[in-house]
Structure formats: C-alpha cells, structure tokens
Design an enzyme around this catalytic site. Structure first.
Site, PDB file in Angstrom:
ATOM      1  N   CYS A 229      48.731 -34.359  88.268  1.00 30.75           N
ATOM      2  CA  CYS A 229      50.157 -34.474  88.578  1.00 30.75           C
ATOM      3  C   CYS A 229      50.658 -33.162  89.162  1.00 30.75           C
ATOM      4  CB  CYS A 229      50.946 -34.803  87.305  1.00 30.75           C
ATOM      5  SG  CYS A 229      50.287 -36.189  86.363  1.00 30.75           S
ATOM      6  N   ARG A 230      51.900 -33.172  89.533  1.00 29.45           N
ATOM      7  CA  ARG A 230      52.636 -31.960  89.865  1.00 29.45           C
ATOM      8  C   ARG A 230      53.900 -31.971  89.013  1.00 29.45           C
ATOM      9  NH1 ARG A 230      49.662 -28.365  92.236  1.00 29.45           N
ATOM     10  NH2 ARG A 230      48.515 -29.281  90.493  1.00 29.45           N
TER      11      ARG A 230
END
Length: 251
Positions: free
Chosen positions: A2-3
């Site tokens: 993810c970010r």
C-alpha cells in the site's frame, strides 16, 4: 502493498495533502515512485480526519480504486482538518471483506494503516493471535494480516503501553514470528504520529511548530523530505520528530 500518509498541521482541505500535490496519494495509487513490492493500488482506499472539538475521527473508505470515486474528489475539496491519515491498498490476497479491509482502521481516537504483508499468513501469526482475548479476535474488522496486527497493537495499549511502545513491540513480535514480513505501520491520534519502517519506504517532511507529514513516499520534490532508515520507529508531533532504531531481541 500500500501507500499511506499522515498529516499534522494548520487546517487544510484534505485535497491539499492527498490530491493537489503532483505526486500525491491519488497519483501514487497508480504510479508510485518508491514502492518496493507491487505496483497499482486499486484494492481499496480510505481517509480518516479529525473535526475541531471532536477527538473521534470520521472516515471514508471504499473497496475500489480511489481514482474512480467522484465522492472522494468532492469530499477532499470541501472537508478541512488539522490532522488526517489516508491510504490506498494493494491487497496481498484476494478476500471478501471489501471496504472493511481498507485502511484506516479505527479505535476511539486512533487511526491505523499497515503498508506491507505478513509472510506465511495466517499460520505464521497463529501463536500471537492465540494470546489475544477471544472478544478481540471476534471483533476483528477484517480477515486480514493488517486487521490482526491492529488488534495486537490495541491489546498492548489496553495493557497499559503507550502507543509508540505498543507499535514497536508488535512489529518486533510479528517480525520474529514471520521473518521476511514487511511491517510499515502508521498510527495517529490527531496530535501525534507513530510509524515504523520494516521492509518498505517511509519519508517525513517537518516544519517545526507548523506541520509534520509522514508518508510512504514524498508527494512532491521539496528537498526537505527526509528518508527514514529501515528498522526504525518514528514518533512525531508538529514540533518534533524522533527516530529510534527497532532492535530485534537477541537470543
């Protein structure tokens, strides 16, 4: 993978942090510059923010890609806050939990995100899960490694640990139980940010007394962004940023 990103500072429209920057979180969802595992983050997204006078954050989460959600664009244009946490998701495994598996997770005044994956999930964490009260297991927000890690953090806080200590010890425990895992965690209560680096990138932008931004990667080319070394615990407010090495226990 993810970010994710957390912000503390003057009141701003959410979009000033998430959508307006040239390499903001929305663009990172399809074009990350520093993501080490995976690429497109199209398996869900979310943002949590704090309203003036209310310590319990509001959230907006969805199971699809952030770039296709018109409501998110409207929300980030008009909602303002002095603190937020947002994430875009690239699911490690397919699952049926949908929106429930999208960060940020929440408990009371806390927001949480996990950028990474637990190796050997779910079997590798069975011993740690067995140490949780049954009611905590039954209340898991989703059937994912991130939701269990969050439950482990919360269990430590319920036993009296400060959030930074709970996060650090949880990462060390999970890292020992599942070597090779990626465990970048991010937590905020609206006035502090706690984060870890364990297998992926993390950066911070700090203007003492004004704002602090902690993110998987810089959202612009400001030269004041600083990279956090791997195996580090970050604890930050608007005035200070403290970095502490995460040391695995020796036998």
């Amino acid at each position: 993978m993810c970010r994710h990103i957390a912000y503390l500072g003057p009141s701003v429209a959410l979009g000033e942090v998430l959508t307006s920057p040239v390499h903001g979180l929305v663009r990172q969802s399809w074009e990350p510059r520093r993501q080490r595992s995976g690429t497109v983050n199209a398996d869900g997204f979310g943002v949590g923010w704090y309203a003036e006078g209310d310590r319990v954050p509001g959230r907006y989460r969805r199971s699809g890609p952030v770039w296709g959600d018109e409501t998110f664009a409207d929300l980030t244009r008009v909602v303002r806050s002095t603190a937020l946490l947002a994430a875009v998701r690239d699911a490690t495994f397919a699952g049926a939990d949908g929106e429930a598996a999208a960060a940020p997770f929440a408990e009371g005044c806390l927001l949480f995100s996990h950028n990474g994956a637990v190796r050997g999930w779910p079997g590798s964490l069975a011993p740690l899960a067995g140490g949780l009260p049954p009611e905590r297991l039954l209340a898991l927000a989703a059937r994912s490694d991130s939701a269990l890690i969050w439950a482990l953090v919360l269990h430590r806080t319920e036993q009296g640990d400060e959030i930074a200590q709970a996060v650090a010890d949880t990462v060390l425990d999970v890292g020992a139980a599942a070597p090779g895992s990626r465990l970048n965690l991010l937590v905020t209560d609206g006035s502090t940010i706690v984060a870890t680096t364990w297998g992926d990138s993390l950066w911070y932008l700090h203007e003492p007394g004004r704002r602090t931004v902690v993110a998987s990667e810089p959202y612009d080319d400001d030269p004041h962004w600083c990279e956090v070394p791997d195996r580090t615990l970050l604890a930050a407010t608007r005035t200070d940023v403290l970095l502490t090495p995460l040391k695995e226990p020796t036998a």
